[in-house]
Design an enzyme around this catalytic site. Structure first.
Site, PDB file in Angstrom:
ATOM      1  N   ASP A 135      38.787  39.486  48.530  1.00  0.00           N
ATOM      2  CA  ASP A 135      39.292  39.380  47.154  1.00  0.00           C
ATOM      3  C   ASP A 135      39.646  40.749  46.582  1.00  0.00           C
ATOM      4  O   ASP A 135      38.847  41.675  46.634  1.00  0.00           O
ATOM      5  CB  ASP A 135      38.237  38.723  46.255  1.00  0.00           C
ATOM      6  CG  ASP A 135      38.035  37.281  46.627  1.00  0.00           C
ATOM      7  OD1 ASP A 135      38.923  36.469  46.343  1.00  0.00           O
ATOM      8  OD2 ASP A 135      36.989  36.979  47.253  1.00  0.00           O
ATOM      9  N   ASP A 137      38.062  43.827  53.328  1.00  0.00           N
ATOM     10  CA  ASP A 137      37.481  43.018  52.251  1.00  0.00           C
ATOM     11  C   ASP A 137      38.521  41.956  51.876  1.00  0.00           C
ATOM     12  O   ASP A 137      39.713  42.132  52.148  1.00  0.00           O
ATOM     13  CB  ASP A 137      37.176  43.951  51.069  1.00  0.00           C
ATOM     14  CG  ASP A 137      36.953  43.202  49.781  1.00  0.00           C
ATOM     15  OD1 ASP A 137      36.044  42.349  49.756  1.00  0.00           O
ATOM     16  OD2 ASP A 137      37.702  43.445  48.803  1.00  0.00           O
TER      17      ASP A 137
END
Ligand code: ADP
Ligand code: G6P
Length: 737
Positions: free
Chosen positions: A510, A508
């Site tokens: 952020d 992932d």
């Protein structure tokens, strides 16, 4: 056997020495009187201060003192005069007490007393550590001991600790003025469960935790390191049976069994049968509004002169904290007020105010409760006010009127009483008039509802609720926090990584590869990140995917030139080996016209929030808003959206300070599974930090290594603390060591 350790400054009894003999007198105040009933019924040890300083205690009496306390299931913490001055009369009662009751101008901020407060809290913590095993449950009480939970936690990381605050927790605007605000919050957060009397106090506390410590708060759970701390409200009850039965017994007494006080009260009742008795009982404390009440009484008699000689105010003020200057001044003020009002209004046959400045035995307290027609309890600010509940419990024929201040915690549960604002003399005078004239049926109707509630939610139920919640919290804490990805575990992961034939890695962006930034466009990848990703992407038999909720334009700009595999917008688009993005899911976007204006209205009303338009989703960001307000609006928006999208195939994702609306058939779990099914992978790794990553953690196969960044509730098997730890993992993948 596991036991409960109750710890508070006051013990159920206070010791006194006179002529070399020790006597124990019951303590007054809500904490001691309430907890006494809980303590006497269970297997617990109560640790606290005996009321005597070291200087007042001759050595030869030490063992007698211990025995006297042991009779009450108690054990002492020894304090010197200097400690009592700095800790009790100083920081507790000249700093915290006034501040938490909104008497900002009385609050003194002195470093010396803060230092003593800390060292005395350490003494209490040490006393707990000396007296407990790991499976004991520790229940710390009140504002004098706010650092104790953390001090105990440091030494006993796994023990169960509950904390209950018996006074209000003030709003953030007040609390922030305390120079040691962060230390106090951290001290409290050593607990597993923190209880308050009302939801408002709970709300104020959570707001301070969010604003001052910047911790993640989800509903009433606070996430701190690898622990979840629950915050809840438990309105304290009374020992209903004890008060009710005592009142019944009093009603059956014949003349010879009655107390002197009761006889005197009876004589006055007989001589003026239609006169009404008002009752006011409090510790002599400026928060209780006794002086205001006296002034209001005078105002009432001037406004309704017909009640002269027809009413009498009985004031019982219990001596309290008399070494603190504000209390001495108050005593003087009240003495003068009583003198002046009585001097001005008394007649030959009538003294409007009877004033007692003393503690009274329980028996006399019952005499007063049962004899007085109207209880007038109007503190300016009060954490709970148990006297109000005790008065109602003693009204065995259900008559009697309770006039209660809105500012008392108990007002929340006692709506059937006459609630007043203690600063509004007009309202008070009219309410007294109404109380005097209230028909008996109405009194009985109101009191019967109140009594039922007080009988049901009594002090035992309160304590049980708190204890059960504490034990559940510990249990929950054990089950839903994943294991830390320790060095040993990481070594095992690396062994698998190196020996596997085909690897699949989901990263992932952020909050995982990069830290959050107030402006999402500023959270760009840095050189170190590119280097790590380059090395992993270049490994043979390794399919690395960046998987994100970001839009494809941003990721094209940041990563396309690198040729990394990417899944964006939660799984709408995929790009493999540097090829253009293609759609992974067929999704509609006609719903956006309907939702956009709703989000616009939230942006207008929530400063700092903004909308991010993606190709197939809309995101409302609130990272830049005031944290409390943003959270409140997010809950509101969630409710609005849930009803709006009920018939569409849409879902709302609650991410990290962002809410995103998108097609239901798109999520990272579905997308990652589609990629997984393309090859025969024997090593699957996924890492992410927020709610949207949970879909991956849940859907990927059982043997996948799933890692959460942060310590919130998760379906991932492991957790790491922050993005720096993520970089360390990437470093090990990159070097294959
Ligand atoms: P606080 O805790 O601020 O003193 P509460 O009303 O919650 O206020 O609790 C006061 C407690 O002290 C009650 O349980 C009451 O029965 C007891 N109490 C009040 N006045 C007296 C008194 N004169 N003598 C003995 N106990 C008292
Ligand atoms: C309030 C506080 C208690 C305190 C009581 C009596 O109820 O919440 O912690 O024990 O007042 O005050 P004292 O200073 O005499 O202990």
């Amino acid at each position: 056997m596991a036991k409960t350790i109750i710890i508070s400054n006051r013990l159920p009894v206070q010791l006194q020495i006179s002529n070399g003999t020790i006597s124990a007198i019951p303590s007054v105040g809500g904490l001691a009187t309430g907890m006494k009933s809980v303590h006497s019924g269970g297997d617990s040890l109560w640790i606290g201060w005996s009321g005597l300083t070291d200087e007042e205690t001759p050595e030869e009496l030490e063992s007698q003192i211990d025995n006297a306390l042991a009779e009450h299931g108690s054990s002492k913490v020894k304090l010197t005069q200097k400690e009592v001055d700095g800790f009790y009369y100083g920081f507790s009662n000249r700093t915290v007490w006034p501040l938490f009751h909104y008497f900002l101008e009385y609050s003194e901020f002195e470093w010396e007393s803060w230092e003593i407060y800390k060292s005395v809290n350490q003494k209490f913590a040490d006393a707990i550590l000396d007296n407990t095993n790991n499976d004991d449950v520790i229940w710390v009480h009140d504002y004098q001991l706010m650092l104790v939970p953390q001090m105990v936690r440091e030494k006993r990381p796994n023990v169960s600790i509950g904390f209950f605050l018996h006074i209000p927790f003030p709003s953030f605007e007040i609390f922030r003025t305390l120079p040691w605000r962060k230390e106090i919050l951290s001290g409290l957060l050593g607990s597993d469960l923190i209880g308050f009397h009302t939801y408002d106090y709970e709300r104020h506390f959570l707001s301070s935790v969010r604003r001052l410590l910047g911790l993640e708060v989800s509903f009433n759970d606070i996430y701190l390191d690898d622990r979840v701390i629950k915050v809840d409200s438990f309105p304290m009850g009374i020992d209903y049976k004890k008060f009710n039965e005592a009142a019944m017994e009093h009603a059956q007494r014949d003349e010879s069994q009655k107390s002197e006080l009761q006889k005197r009260l009876d004589t006055h009742k007989e001589s003026t049968p239609d006169a009404k008795f008002f009752l006011s009982i409090d510790r002599l404390d400026y928060t209780k509004g006794i002086a205001k009440r006296l002034n209001a009484f005078e105002y009432f008699l001037n406004k309704y002169p017909q009640y002269k000689e027809k009413v009498r105010l009985i004031i019982l003020a219990v001596p309290s904290r008399s070494n603190v200057p504000q209390y001495q001044l108050l005593k003087k003020e009240i003495d003068e007020l009583v003198g002046r009002i009585n001097g001005e209004l008394s007649t030959v046959s009538w003294t409007p105010i009877w004033y007692f400045y003393r503690s009274m035995p329980f028996d006399n307290l019952i005499d007063l409760y049962t004899t007085c027609d109207i209880a007038w309890l109007t503190p300016i600010r009060d954490g709970m006010n148990l006297v109000a509940k005790e008065y109602i419990a003693t009204r065995t024929d259900k008559t009697g009127v309770l006039i209660l201040s809105e500012m008392a915690g108990s007002a929340n549960e006692m709506n059937e009483s006459l609630l007043i604002n203690p600063n509004n003399f007009e309202q008070i005078a009219d309410t007294l008039d109404r109380a005097i004239n209230m028909p008996q049926e109405e009194q009985q109707q109101r009191n019967s509802v109140l009594q039922k509630r007080l009988e049901r939610y009594n002090v035992e139920k309160w304590a049980n609720d708190f204890m059960n919640s504490l034990l559940n919290q510990k249990e929950k804490d054990r089950t839903y926090i994943s294991r830390r990805l320790s060095v040993d575990l990481m070594n095992t992961v690396m062994k698998k990584y190196v020996s596997s034939k085909k690897r699949l890695v989901f990263l992932d962006y952020d909050g995982t590869l990069a830290d959050f930034h107030k402006d999402p466009q500023m959270a760009k990848p840095d050189e170190q990140l590119y280097k790590l990703l380059d090395e992993i992407a270049a490994q043979e038999n390794t399919d690395m995917y960046l998987i994100s909720g970001r839009d494809k334009e941003t990721f094209t700009k940041w990563f396309m030139h690198k040729g990394y595999n990417m899944i964006v917008e939660h799984g709408v688009w995929i790009s493999q080996n540097g090829e253009d993005f293609r759609m992974l899911e067929k999704v509609k976007k006609d719903w956006m016209e309907k939702i956009h204006p709703v989000l616009d209205s939230f942006v207008d009303r929530t400063p700092g929030s903004f909308i991010e338009e993606k190709n197939y989703s809309l995101a409302w960001h609130y990272r830049k808003t005031d944290p409390d307000f943003g959270q409140k609006r997010a809950v509101e928006l969630n409710t609005v959206l849930t009803s709006l999208i009920a018939n569409d195939d849409l879902s709302v994702l609650n991410g990290n300070k962002v809410m995103e609306i998108k097609s239901s058939n798109v999520n990272k779990g579905r997308a990652s599974m589609r990629v997984f099914s393309e090859h025969d992978y024997d090593f699957v790794f996924a890492i992410g930090d927020d709610w949207t990553d949970e879909f991956m953690f849940q859907e990927l196969p059982e043997d996948a290594i799933t890692v959460k960044v942060g310590r919130q509730k998760t379906h991932a098997k492991y957790f790491v603390d922050n993005t720096k730890n993520v970089r360390d993992i990437l470093g090990r993948f990159a070097d294959m060591h």
